[in-house]
Design an enzyme around this catalytic site. Structure first.
Site, short mmCIF file in Angstrom:
data_model
loop_
_atom_site.label_atom_id
_atom_site.label_comp_id
_atom_site.label_asym_id
_atom_site.label_seq_id
_atom_site.Cartn_x
_atom_site.Cartn_y
_atom_site.Cartn_z
N GLU A 164 0.84 -1.21 0.00
CA GLU A 164 0.00 0.00 0.00
C GLU A 164 0.87 1.25 0.00
O GLU A 164 0.57 2.23 -0.70
CB GLU A 164 -0.91 0.04 1.24
CG GLU A 164 -1.87 -1.15 1.36
CD GLU A 164 -1.28 -2.28 2.16
OE1 GLU A 164 -0.06 -2.57 2.01
OE2 GLU A 164 -2.02 -2.91 2.93
N GLU B 204 14.78 -31.22 -2.99
CA GLU B 204 15.22 -31.77 -4.28
C GLU B 204 15.66 -33.22 -4.20
O GLU B 204 16.41 -33.68 -5.05
CB GLU B 204 16.34 -30.89 -4.86
CG GLU B 204 15.88 -29.54 -5.34
CD GLU B 204 16.72 -28.97 -6.48
OE1 GLU B 204 17.48 -29.72 -7.11
OE2 GLU B 204 16.62 -27.76 -6.72
N1 LIG Z 1 16.14 -37.66 -10.10
C1 LIG Z 1 16.02 -36.88 -9.05
O1 LIG Z 1 15.10 -36.04 -8.96
C2 LIG Z 1 17.02 -36.98 -7.95
C3 LIG Z 1 17.15 -35.91 -7.05
C4 LIG Z 1 18.05 -36.05 -6.01
C5 LIG Z 1 18.78 -37.22 -5.89
N2 LIG Z 1 18.66 -38.21 -6.79
C6 LIG Z 1 19.41 -39.46 -6.64
O2 LIG Z 1 18.94 -40.09 -5.44
C7 LIG Z 1 20.00 -40.86 -4.88
C8 LIG Z 1 20.14 -40.50 -3.41
O3 LIG Z 1 18.93 -40.81 -2.75
P1 LIG Z 1 18.94 -41.47 -1.30
O4 LIG Z 1 17.57 -41.90 -0.96
O5 LIG Z 1 20.03 -42.47 -1.26
O6 LIG Z 1 19.45 -40.28 -0.42
P2 LIG Z 1 18.88 -38.93 0.15
O7 LIG Z 1 17.42 -38.89 0.28
O8 LIG Z 1 19.53 -37.86 -0.64
O9 LIG Z 1 19.55 -38.98 1.58
C9 LIG Z 1 19.20 -39.95 2.53
C10 LIG Z 1 19.93 -39.61 3.80
O10 LIG Z 1 19.31 -38.49 4.43
C11 LIG Z 1 19.57 -38.56 5.83
N3 LIG Z 1 18.36 -38.43 6.61
C12 LIG Z 1 18.23 -37.65 7.72
N4 LIG Z 1 17.01 -37.74 8.23
C13 LIG Z 1 16.34 -38.58 7.46
C14 LIG Z 1 15.02 -39.09 7.50
N5 LIG Z 1 14.14 -38.68 8.42
N6 LIG Z 1 14.66 -39.98 6.56
C15 LIG Z 1 15.54 -40.36 5.59
N7 LIG Z 1 16.80 -39.90 5.51
C16 LIG Z 1 17.19 -39.03 6.43
C17 LIG Z 1 20.24 -39.88 6.07
O11 LIG Z 1 21.65 -39.60 6.11
P3 LIG Z 1 22.48 -39.50 7.50
O12 LIG Z 1 23.01 -40.84 7.74
O13 LIG Z 1 23.53 -38.48 7.24
O14 LIG Z 1 21.49 -39.08 8.57
C18 LIG Z 1 19.93 -40.70 4.82
O15 LIG Z 1 20.89 -41.65 4.56
C19 LIG Z 1 21.24 -40.54 -5.68
O16 LIG Z 1 21.43 -41.58 -6.60
C20 LIG Z 1 20.87 -39.27 -6.42
O17 LIG Z 1 21.57 -39.15 -7.64
C21 LIG Z 1 17.80 -38.11 -7.83
#
Ligand SMILES: NC(=O)c1ccc[n+]([C@@H]2O[C@H](COP(=O)([O-])OP(=O)(O)OC[C@H]3O[C@@H](n4cnc5c(N)ncnc54)[C@H](OP(=O)(O)O)[C@@H]3O)[C@@H](O)[C@H]2O)c1
Length: 315
Positions: free
Chosen positions: A46, A243
């Site tokens: 405003e 992401e």
């Molecule tokens: N295509 C796409 O859109 C896209 C986007 C991003 C990633 N990616 C791919 O996804 C893969 C990684 O995925 P990801 O599932 O392995 O890993 P992420 O979701 O990136 O990370 C998982 C990590 O997050 C932490 N975390 C903390 N609190 C959590 C909770 N409440 N629940 C779950 N995790 C928690 C844990 O690590 P700590 O042990 O440190 O606590 C867990 O190991 C890679 O291959 C990447 O290239 C693809």
């Protein structure tokens, strides 16, 4: 009012922690002033519109997407008083301000000053435009967008973790635009280790809009990142982009903390790859229905973007 709401979006996310409001002043059928909340929350919409209108604000109608503020602040003038002082004749308001310092008091003061006040014009649209601020006011948490880039068969990476690139250049550029529209971006530890993502905005002219970087981890975050222990523990952010990867996405969905879903789907098939999501605690298939509404769908090069909104009461 639709034009005032469209203006309000220019203040998002820079207006945080204040709501992004839009205001248009119309006098004798002509727009004489326009404004939206500026970076950091001041000046208000405003105030901007009144400065632009000058003397033409007298006897004008003000279209405002949120009830004008009624409280004095050391950071700037009270908009209700400014509208009264400028001599506007009529104020049309989309949504009443839920903030206790104003809630109804701006409207009452305008009416006491003899100004005609019209309420609830495009209120749902105005609330949607202010969704980040509204979500924090009402629920004390950020408005969260989850972005996933998948193959046709729902994979976010190959089995070995390779995910660069699933989508094409246009979809990725759109993803960068979404980054520029957010205050903070979060990825899980797995994604940081697999991809070392910079999470910056690489669009010409918008490089300075790169958001704060958050890391979902039970451990510590490296320099330049802020560690987040759980989807429930985010403070000081109204507008968050998640992401991935699968762990982070599943954690936010399981906690019902996702308000908007950006699903970029490439015309590729991966096969035995990594699923986009893990367990999200779904007990009954019936519970999965009625939660998401398709808000937008478009082609970005050869990829498809579908935007879904979480169906929630009160927004
Ligand atoms: N295509 C796409 O859109 C896209 C986007 C991003 C990633 N990616 C791919 O996804 C893969 C990684 O995925 P990801 O599932 O392995 O890993 P992420 O979701 O990136 O990370 C998982 C990590 O997050 C932490 N975390 C903390 N609190 C959590 C909770 N409440 N629940 C779950 N995790 C928690 C844990 O690590 P700590 O042990 O440190 O606590 C867990 O190991 C890679 O291959 C990447 O290239 C693809």
């Amino acid at each position: 009012m639709a034009a005032a709401i469209a203006l309000s979006l220019r203040g998002r996310p820079a207006s945080a922690p204040n709501p992004n409001v839009g205001c248009i002043l119309v006098n004798a059928g002509r727009v004489v002033g326009r404004g939206w909340t500026q970076a950091g929350g001041r000046p208000h919409a405003e105030a901007m519109a009144l400065v632009a209108a000058g003397d033409a604000a007298r006897d004008a109608t003000a279209y405002v997407s949120l009830e004008p503020c009624a409280h004095a602040s050391p950071r700037g003038p009270c908009c209700t008083d400014a509208l009264i002082a400028a001599g506007v004749a009529r104020v049309v308001i989309a949504a009443q301000d839920p903030d206790a310092r104003t809630n109804g008091q701006g409207i009452a003061r305008l009416r006491d000053a003899g100004i005609e006040v019209v309420l609830n014009i495009l209120a749902p649209e105005a609330r949607a435009a202010m969704a980040p601020w509204w979500t924090r006011q009402g629920q004390g948490r950020p408005f969260v967008t989850l972005k996933l880039a998948t193959s046709l068969d729902g994979c976010i990476a190959r089995a070995d973790g390779a995910s660069r690139w699933i989508t094409g250049a246009r979809a990725r550029a759109h993803g960068h635009l979404e980054r520029a529209r957010h205050q903070a971006i979060l990825v899980g530890r797995g994604t940081l280790e697999a991809d070392s993502p910079a999470l910056d905005v690489r669009l010409p002219g918008l490089e300075d809009r790169s958001p704060q970087r958050l890391l979902l981890t039970h451990g510590v975050a490296p320099a330049g990142w802020t560690a987040i222990a759980s989807p429930e523990s985010i403070v000081g952010v109204d507008l968050l982009l998640v992401e991935g990867g699968a762990g982070a996405a599943s954690a936010f969905l399981a906690a019902d903390r996702v308000d908007r879903l950006l699903l970029y789907r490439a015309p590729i098939v991966i096969g035995a790859g990594r699923a986009a999501l893990g367990d999200i605690g779904l007990a009954d298939l019936a519970d999965a229905h009625g939660r998401w509404r398709l808000a937008d769908s478009r082609l970005l090069g050869s990829d498809r973007l579908d935007v879904y909104e979480r169906v929630r009461e009160g927004l």
